[in-house]
Enzyme design. Structure first.
Site, PDB file in Angstrom:
ATOM      1  N   CYS A  10       8.779   8.722  -7.864  1.00  0.00           N
ATOM      2  CA  CYS A  10       9.652   8.830  -8.465  1.00  0.00           C
ATOM      3  C   CYS A  10      10.035   7.343  -9.525  1.00  0.00           C
ATOM      4  O   CYS A  10       9.016   6.785 -10.409  1.00  0.00           O
ATOM      5  CB  CYS A  10      10.549   8.677  -6.957  1.00  0.00           C
ATOM      6  SG  CYS A  10      10.578   7.424  -5.857  1.00  0.00           S
ATOM      7  N   ASN A  13      10.258   3.538  -6.246  1.00  0.00           N
ATOM      8  CA  ASN A  13       9.432   3.414  -5.778  1.00  0.00           C
ATOM      9  C   ASN A  13      10.811   2.878  -4.514  1.00  0.00           C
ATOM     10  O   ASN A  13      10.058   2.272  -3.369  1.00  0.00           O
ATOM     11  CB  ASN A  13       8.095   3.056  -5.957  1.00  0.00           C
ATOM     12  CG  ASN A  13       7.263   2.864  -4.702  1.00  0.00           C
ATOM     13  OD1 ASN A  13       6.504   2.335  -4.669  1.00  0.00           O
ATOM     14  ND2 ASN A  13       7.203   3.949  -3.605  1.00  0.00           N
ATOM     15  N   CYS A  15      13.357   4.303  -3.406  1.00  0.00           N
ATOM     16  CA  CYS A  15      14.367   5.472  -2.370  1.00  0.00           C
ATOM     17  C   CYS A  15      12.767   7.034  -2.099  1.00  0.00           C
ATOM     18  O   CYS A  15      12.913   6.904  -1.023  1.00  0.00           O
ATOM     19  CB  CYS A  15      15.098   5.970  -3.132  1.00  0.00           C
ATOM     20  SG  CYS A  15      16.273   4.710  -3.302  1.00  0.00           S
ATOM     21  N   ARG A  16      12.896   7.650  -3.041  1.00  0.00           N
ATOM     22  CA  ARG A  16      12.116   9.538  -2.831  1.00  0.00           C
ATOM     23  C   ARG A  16      10.756   9.093  -2.737  1.00  0.00           C
ATOM     24  O   ARG A  16      10.498   9.741  -1.481  1.00  0.00           O
ATOM     25  CB  ARG A  16      13.008  10.227  -3.688  1.00  0.00           C
ATOM     26  CG  ARG A  16      14.003  10.269  -4.003  1.00  0.00           C
ATOM     27  CD  ARG A  16      14.427  11.062  -5.209  1.00  0.00           C
ATOM     28  NE  ARG A  16      13.945  10.148  -6.619  1.00  0.00           N
ATOM     29  CZ  ARG A  16      14.108  10.799  -7.585  1.00  0.00           C
ATOM     30  NH1 ARG A  16      14.475  11.213  -8.097  1.00  0.00           N
ATOM     31  NH2 ARG A  16      13.737   9.428  -8.629  1.00  0.00           N
ATOM     32  N   SER A  17      10.193   8.272  -3.085  1.00  0.00           N
ATOM     33  CA  SER A  17       9.077   8.283  -2.922  1.00  0.00           C
ATOM     34  C   SER A  17       8.333   7.513  -1.892  1.00  0.00           C
ATOM     35  O   SER A  17       7.031   8.042  -0.873  1.00  0.00           O
ATOM     36  CB  SER A  17       8.115   7.723  -4.333  1.00  0.00           C
ATOM     37  OG  SER A  17       8.574   6.664  -4.251  1.00  0.00           O
ATOM     38  N   ASP A 125      17.471  12.332  -7.110  1.00  0.00           N
ATOM     39  CA  ASP A 125      17.422  10.588  -6.612  1.00  0.00           C
ATOM     40  C   ASP A 125      19.083  10.970  -5.878  1.00  0.00           C
ATOM     41  O   ASP A 125      20.333  10.611  -6.744  1.00  0.00           O
ATOM     42  CB  ASP A 125      17.976  10.123  -7.609  1.00  0.00           C
ATOM     43  CG  ASP A 125      17.451   9.007  -8.193  1.00  0.00           C
ATOM     44  OD1 ASP A 125      17.506   8.122  -7.057  1.00  0.00           O
ATOM     45  OD2 ASP A 125      17.411   8.340  -9.627  1.00  0.00           O
TER      46      ASP A 125
HETATM   47  P1  4NP Z   1      14.112   6.487  -6.219  1.00  0.00           P
HETATM   48  O1  4NP Z   1      15.563   6.009  -6.435  1.00  0.00           O
HETATM   49  O2  4NP Z   1      13.635   6.793  -7.439  1.00  0.00           O
HETATM   50  O3  4NP Z   1      14.238   7.220  -5.469  1.00  0.00           O
HETATM   51  O4  4NP Z   1      13.386   5.025  -5.851  1.00  0.00           O
HETATM   52  C1  4NP Z   1      15.874   4.564  -7.007  1.00  0.00           C
HETATM   53  C2  4NP Z   1      15.533   3.430  -7.382  1.00  0.00           C
HETATM   54  C3  4NP Z   1      16.183   2.845  -7.823  1.00  0.00           C
HETATM   55  C4  4NP Z   1      16.713   2.766  -9.259  1.00  0.00           C
HETATM   56  C5  4NP Z   1      16.630   4.268  -9.313  1.00  0.00           C
HETATM   57  C6  4NP Z   1      16.816   5.366  -8.678  1.00  0.00           C
HETATM   58  N1  4NP Z   1      17.316   1.920 -10.357  1.00  0.00           N
HETATM   59  O5  4NP Z   1      17.826   2.796 -11.138  1.00  0.00           O
HETATM   60  O6  4NP Z   1      16.970   0.993 -11.080  1.00  0.00           O
END
Ligand code: 4NP
Length: 154
Positions: A10, A13, A15-17, A125
């Protein structure tokens, strides 16, 4: 025969993954099959950090402690080390295409493409969302994890 290997990617790394990683680890244990599983982010901003508190809470509410996971950035080597790389959304998939080395053996695809009826959709997200959005993330990645295990079993 080498063990199947799956990497989830994702953006951050955190939240989702990591939730996808946790869901597949749980399904693999339940099915009694060995799979090499990891997750990574397109970006490296959160490298070394544990998952988002809300992701940790969601995993815990499903009986899984992901507090020991640490974020890392995806690398070119991942395209040779993993058989399958699943992008959590379309932007992640495009970014993987941009990063992929010329000699990549991994099959790269959109995660929800393997879930019947959910083809072409993103795992949205939840970073700017609420705990409920993380519950939706868990639902999505659990469906996908079950499909991965089902495919490996047949
Ligand atoms: P992820 O979520 O891609 O599911 O881990 C996010 C985590 C951090 C950010 C964006 C999405 N960020 O902009 O820092």
């Amino acid at each position: 025969m080498t063990q199947p290997s799956v990497l989830f990617v994702c953006l951050g790394n955190i939240c989702r993954s990591p939730l996808a990683e946790a869901a597949l680890r749980a399904e693999a244990v339940a099915a009694g099959i060995a799979i090499t599983i990891d997750s990574a982010g397109i970006g490296g901003w959160h490298a070394g950090s544990p998952p988002d508190e809300r992701a940790q809470a969601e995993a815990l509410s499903n009986g899984i402690d992901i507090g020991g996971y640490r974020a890392r950035q995806v690398s070119q080597d991942d395209f040779r080390r993993f058989e399958r790389i699943f992008a959590l959304d379309q932007q992640n998939l495009r970014d993987l295409g941009r990063i992929a080395p010329r000699r990549a053996s991994a099959k790269v695809g959109l995660l929800m493409d393997i879930v019947p009826g959910r083809e072409g959709t993103a795992v949205i997200d939840p970073y700017f969302g609420t705990q409920e959005d993380f519950a939706q993330t868990w639902e999505d990645v659990s469906l996908a994890a079950k499909q991965i295990v089902a495919r490996l079993m047949r």
